[in-house]
Design a protein around this motif. Sequence first.
Motif, PDB file in Angstrom:
ATOM      1  N   HIS A 128      44.503 -16.977  65.314  1.00 37.15           N
ATOM      2  CA  HIS A 128      43.135 -17.224  64.829  1.00 37.15           C
ATOM      3  C   HIS A 128      42.836 -16.496  63.521  1.00 37.15           C
ATOM      4  O   HIS A 128      41.805 -16.734  62.895  1.00 37.15           O
ATOM      5  CB  HIS A 128      42.104 -16.855  65.916  1.00 37.15           C
ATOM      6  CG  HIS A 128      41.992 -15.384  66.145  1.00 37.15           C
ATOM      7  ND1 HIS A 128      42.826 -14.691  67.008  1.00 37.15           N
ATOM      8  CD2 HIS A 128      41.162 -14.461  65.614  1.00 37.15           C
ATOM      9  CE1 HIS A 128      42.499 -13.418  66.993  1.00 37.15           C
ATOM     10  NE2 HIS A 128      41.498 -13.244  66.166  1.00 37.15           N
ATOM     11  N   GLU A 129      43.766 -15.620  63.121  1.00 34.17           N
ATOM     12  CA  GLU A 129      43.566 -14.893  61.857  1.00 34.17           C
ATOM     13  C   GLU A 129      44.396 -15.499  60.716  1.00 34.17           C
ATOM     14  O   GLU A 129      44.474 -14.918  59.636  1.00 34.17           O
ATOM     15  CB  GLU A 129      44.001 -13.433  62.018  1.00 34.17           C
ATOM     16  CG  GLU A 129      43.281 -12.667  63.119  1.00 34.17           C
ATOM     17  CD  GLU A 129      43.943 -11.325  63.378  1.00 34.17           C
ATOM     18  OE1 GLU A 129      43.190 -10.345  63.548  1.00 34.17           O
ATOM     19  OE2 GLU A 129      45.198 -11.251  63.410  1.00 34.17           O
ATOM     20  N   GLY A 133      46.203 -23.090  67.131  1.00 35.42           N
ATOM     21  CA  GLY A 133      45.033 -22.229  67.046  1.00 35.42           C
ATOM     22  C   GLY A 133      44.818 -21.606  65.681  1.00 35.42           C
ATOM     23  O   GLY A 133      44.002 -20.696  65.520  1.00 35.42           O
ATOM     24  N   ARG A 179      44.057 -22.006  61.437  1.00 38.69           N
ATOM     25  CA  ARG A 179      43.398 -22.884  60.491  1.00 38.69           C
ATOM     26  C   ARG A 179      44.465 -23.519  59.600  1.00 38.69           C
ATOM     27  O   ARG A 179      45.595 -23.037  59.552  1.00 38.69           O
ATOM     28  CB  ARG A 179      42.391 -22.089  59.645  1.00 38.69           C
ATOM     29  CG  ARG A 179      41.057 -21.936  60.374  1.00 38.69           C
ATOM     30  CD  ARG A 179      40.183 -20.887  59.758  1.00 38.69           C
ATOM     31  NE  ARG A 179      40.450 -19.594  60.370  1.00 38.69           N
ATOM     32  CZ  ARG A 179      39.651 -18.520  60.227  1.00 38.69           C
ATOM     33  NH1 ARG A 179      38.570 -18.592  59.483  1.00 38.69           N
ATOM     34  NH2 ARG A 179      39.950 -17.387  60.836  1.00 38.69           N
TER      35      ARG A 179
END
Lengths: 239, 239
Positions: free
Chosen positions: A207-208, A227, A229
């Motif tokens: 997610h980071e 998950g 980007r």
Amino acid sequence: MAAWSERLAGVRGVLLDISGVLYDGGEGGGAAIAGSVEAVARLKRSRLKVRFCTNESQKSRADLVGLLRRLGFDVSEGEVTAPAPAACLILKQRGLRPHLLVHDGVRSEFDQIDTSNPNCVVIADAGEDFSYRNMNKAFQVLMELENPVLFSLGKGRYYKETSGLMLDVGPYMKALEYACGIEAEVVGKPSPEFFKSALQEMGVEAHEAIMIGDDIVGDVGGAQQYGMRALQVRTGKFR
Amino acid sequence: MAAWSERLAGVRGVLLDISGVLYDGGEGGGAAIAGSVEAVARLKRSRLKVRFCTNESQKSRADLVGLLRRLGFDVSEGEVTAPAPAACLILKQRGLRPHLLVHDGVRSEFDQIDTSNPNCVVIADAGEDFSYRNMNKAFQVLMELENPVLFSLGKGRYYKETSGLMLDVGPYMKALEYACGIEAEVVGKPSPEFFKSALQEMGVEAHEAIMIGDDIVGDVGGAQQYGMRALQVRTGKFR
């Protein structure tokens, strides 16, 4: 559309695809895509962690990094996640001896792998080595196995060289899948294991992280499913 | 299982596959399968109508019939339904100009077809002509078309030669389908239009006909889906 600052909130790591994002392959090694050398340099000067995550399977990591450095990129071998080394790890873990249908440029990655009396097949972007004879040999090896195992280093449909669009390994994976009535195991993007190992090397959670690539399936779809980007560039195979 | 007499009740016509049923191709043209020359002769002496229904797309009908006659079979060109002539009919009806990815042995079937400025691609069992370069050319032609149309002469997975199993056109059809994100139109078995034309030539209705072949999909599945009976031989590619 959310503002950039919102879309990038909490991002600590950037995974960069190579072919079609940093450069287009072709005659004489290919050419850097305008602005990309400077973009990598700026990323590396920023607070973000940067890693290169490629499905390149025609060249060894050493050759790929050598080429990128000649084109002006600041990149080292240890910063690159590539499918051939990942495949070697799997082959060793599972005690498999591959028949290799790969480009000569990547064969050195398999130097430590036992290829005698093969009990699986590994295909990579073999380019002109995807001859009928070589495809038929891989097919025959698979058909002689009780449990045929086929690894495909990526499953891209095509990529862009300076001379035009070129068939990638994916179509040949589909050909062997259909011929043998089997499903290949993909090593490389969009496989979750591949993204996982790249993130672990970078020390960043999914997610980071953001994946930047030109392939809507391998880069964008695969990263989002894991998950992360993702961002699709309008260079390379983008149409 | 019903007795043979019941299973064949009302049958007036027999469609015979050629490769793997009458003969196995290979060095020097190949070899007749034991008993097949006499079986064809007996069928022809019977009250049944007989026609040959093949997906052979490496050879012209003339060359195929010449080979079969040398192997001892009683067969003439007019008795053979083959995909290349069927494809030519479709190309003319639809005003299409093909880029041909076919074996040199079948090219003469397309002599009357305009191949300039192609607006579709036709692939057949090209054997060693399925090089990376030729596949990439077919791919590039398709990608440049607004509405890419791909014809595949059959979609067999593989066939048996005297030297072993050989990749058929089907895997290469799948490769181009995947690369271009399209679906090919199959000319040949198991396409219903192909069985229809063979039955029309024989003057027999589907429910009065039986297809004899070695391919569970192309021969048996296709014929049954068209309302015919079917019988799979244990020669050729049967495993």
